[in-house]
Design a protein around this motif. Structure first.
Motif, PDB file in Angstrom:
ATOM      1  N   LYS A  68      13.646 -53.737  -5.377  1.00 20.14           N
ATOM      2  CA  LYS A  68      14.504 -54.105  -6.674  1.00 20.14           C
ATOM      3  C   LYS A  68      15.545 -52.864  -6.913  1.00 20.14           C
ATOM      4  O   LYS A  68      16.433 -53.126  -7.550  1.00 20.14           O
ATOM      5  CB  LYS A  68      13.780 -54.416  -7.798  1.00 20.14           C
ATOM      6  N   LEU A  93      11.739 -43.611 -24.829  1.00 19.60           N
ATOM      7  CA  LEU A  93      11.214 -44.961 -24.670  1.00 19.60           C
ATOM      8  C   LEU A  93       9.802 -44.892 -25.582  1.00 19.60           C
ATOM      9  O   LEU A  93       9.454 -46.139 -25.903  1.00 19.60           O
ATOM     10  CB  LEU A  93      10.868 -45.109 -23.252  1.00 19.60           C
ATOM     11  N   ASN A 141       9.940 -48.631 -13.171  1.00 21.57           N
ATOM     12  CA  ASN A 141       9.810 -49.776 -14.321  1.00 21.57           C
ATOM     13  C   ASN A 141      11.014 -49.514 -15.108  1.00 21.57           C
ATOM     14  O   ASN A 141      11.705 -50.659 -15.526  1.00 21.57           O
ATOM     15  CB  ASN A 141       8.660 -49.850 -14.905  1.00 21.57           C
ATOM     16  N   TYR A 142      11.220 -48.256 -15.423  1.00 23.36           N
ATOM     17  CA  TYR A 142      12.735 -48.066 -16.280  1.00 23.36           C
ATOM     18  C   TYR A 142      13.842 -48.371 -15.639  1.00 23.36           C
ATOM     19  O   TYR A 142      14.782 -49.108 -16.407  1.00 23.36           O
ATOM     20  CB  TYR A 142      12.718 -46.777 -16.954  1.00 23.36           C
ATOM     21  N   GLU A 146      14.449 -50.699 -13.238  1.00 20.95           N
ATOM     22  CA  GLU A 146      14.440 -51.750 -13.235  1.00 20.95           C
ATOM     23  C   GLU A 146      15.203 -52.601 -14.399  1.00 20.95           C
ATOM     24  O   GLU A 146      15.868 -53.575 -14.177  1.00 20.95           O
ATOM     25  CB  GLU A 146      13.129 -52.601 -12.903  1.00 20.95           C
ATOM     26  N   SER A 147      15.251 -51.869 -15.406  1.00 15.28           N
ATOM     27  CA  SER A 147      15.724 -52.374 -16.687  1.00 15.28           C
ATOM     28  C   SER A 147      17.208 -52.596 -16.721  1.00 15.28           C
ATOM     29  O   SER A 147      17.884 -53.350 -17.418  1.00 15.28           O
ATOM     30  CB  SER A 147      15.256 -51.839 -18.109  1.00 15.28           C
ATOM     31  N   GLY A 148      17.860 -51.526 -15.579  1.00 12.89           N
ATOM     32  CA  GLY A 148      18.967 -51.468 -15.499  1.00 12.89           C
ATOM     33  C   GLY A 148      19.914 -50.419 -16.737  1.00 12.89           C
ATOM     34  O   GLY A 148      21.064 -50.610 -16.709  1.00 12.89           O
ATOM     35  N   LYS A 149      18.920 -49.829 -17.258  1.00 12.46           N
ATOM     36  CA  LYS A 149      19.724 -49.071 -18.483  1.00 12.46           C
ATOM     37  C   LYS A 149      20.057 -47.776 -17.930  1.00 12.46           C
ATOM     38  O   LYS A 149      20.711 -46.879 -18.625  1.00 12.46           O
ATOM     39  CB  LYS A 149      18.842 -48.855 -19.455  1.00 12.46           C
TER      40      LYS A 149
END
Length: 340
Positions: A134, A182, A295-296, A298-301
């Motif tokens: 991803k 976070l 994981n962070y 993957e959020s796109g941030k």
């Protein structure tokens, strides 16, 4: 194939090495990007006592699997993009027995105590791979450095009731800012560079302080109503910032040191006892820190374009290292491009 080598302090060469052959439990990876980190800069400057020259640097990896050994699990296949855990652990030392493999007494990090990844192809045991299709090639090369900052936040046991001061807004500090935010903490970012502080805001810092222009103690008194930050994460590695962390942290606070100070540090040890401080080191990262970073991402941030200072051909690395050494505050992350 081509590899980049630090022959001696200040001297960078492109050398020819053989493409390695894999063992049954290994994979062959085609390297795309390798990040250059502060450890590599110390090696270039001749300030890294763990390195023996000549050395091939590099442990921030973005690569593609091109061959798998006969004993590699079936879910690992050619064409997958991956990064890697670049540390080793012995399994027998006190750290390993406590399952804190990141701090293994006999750890050998790629590009430091052993050969690194700045070459066209590398071989790794399949267990060291972190496959994530991803994420793109640039993101994968940032996983390891950000994970070091994530781990420091874990070492500081940061929660949503904490105010966290992060000293240094390079890549490691960026990871600490992201992870602390976070977790719901109020984050104060400190640096000498306004551009890095602007990025720190994007990453989740509530407050920013330019320590070269502002009165740091006074700013912290105002922001924290005179209490001081609950947690200080030092991500610079200088004697001055080591002392600042102890001086500015709240009573009964936690101090987490990531950076290595290159010279001896003189402390007023009265503050250790008077404040009843928890003083903790933070080294490398654990597998769960790598997973948390991915994981962070993957959020796109993650503002990827703000963090990558430039992409370099291997032949341009020598000059880039000289420039970075002369003006270290101007660089966040350099990528070496082996994809072409």
């Amino acid at each position: 194939m081509n590899a980049l080598q630090f022959e001696t302090p200040g001297k960078v060469n492109i050398i020819k090495v053989d493409v390695p052959s894999i063992k049954p439990n290994e994979v062959l990876l085609k390297v795309h990007y390798i990040g250059i980190c502060g450890t590599d800069l110390s090696t270039f400057r001749g300030l890294n006592p763990l390195v023996q020259y000549p050395v091939i640097p590099g442990h921030e990896i973005s690569a593609e699997i091109v061959e798998v050994g006969s004993q590699v699990p079936a879910h690992i296949t050619t064409g997958q993009l991956a990064t890697a855990n670049p540390y080793t652990h012995c399994g027998k030392c006190p750290s390993c027995k406590r399952r804190r493999y990141n701090a293994c007494q006999y750890n050998e990090t790629m590009g430091v105590q052993r050969g690194g990844a700045m070459q066209e192809y590398i071989i790794l045991p399949w267990e060291k791979l972190l496959i994530n299709e991803k994420l793109n090639k640039e993101q994968l090369a940032l996983v390891e450095p950000l994970s070091v900052g994530f781990h420091a936040v874990a070492r500081g046991t940061v929660t949503d009731i904490d105010t966290v001061l992060v000293i240094g807004c390079g890549m490691i500090g960026a990871g600490a800012i992201i992870r602390a935010a976070l977790r719901g903490a109020r984050v104060i970012a400190v640096d000498l560079d306004d551009h890095k502080l602007a990025i720190a805001k994007k990453l989740g810092a509530k407050h920013t302080i330019n320590a070269g222009k502002d009165d740091l103690p006074e700013c912290l008194r105002t922001i924290t109503a005179g209490q001081g930050p609950d947690v200080v994460i030092e991500a610079v590695g200088s004697p001055a910032t080591y002392v600042t962390a102890i001086e500015q942290v709240a009573f009964t606070g936690r101090v987490v040191y990531i950076g290595y100070a290159k010279n001896e540090v003189a402390f007023s040890t009265k503050l250790f006892v008077q404040k009843e401080l928890d003083i903790r080191g933070s080294r490398n990262a654990l597998p769960e820190d790598f997973v948390a970073v991915m994981n962070y991402m993957e959020s796109g941030k993650l503002p990827l374009e703000d963090l990558i200072t430039s992409k370099l051909a291997p032949a341009a690395v020598g000059q880039a290292m000289q420039d970075w050494s002369a003006r270290p505050g101007e660089v966040i992350k350099l990528f070496v491009d082996f994809s072409k």
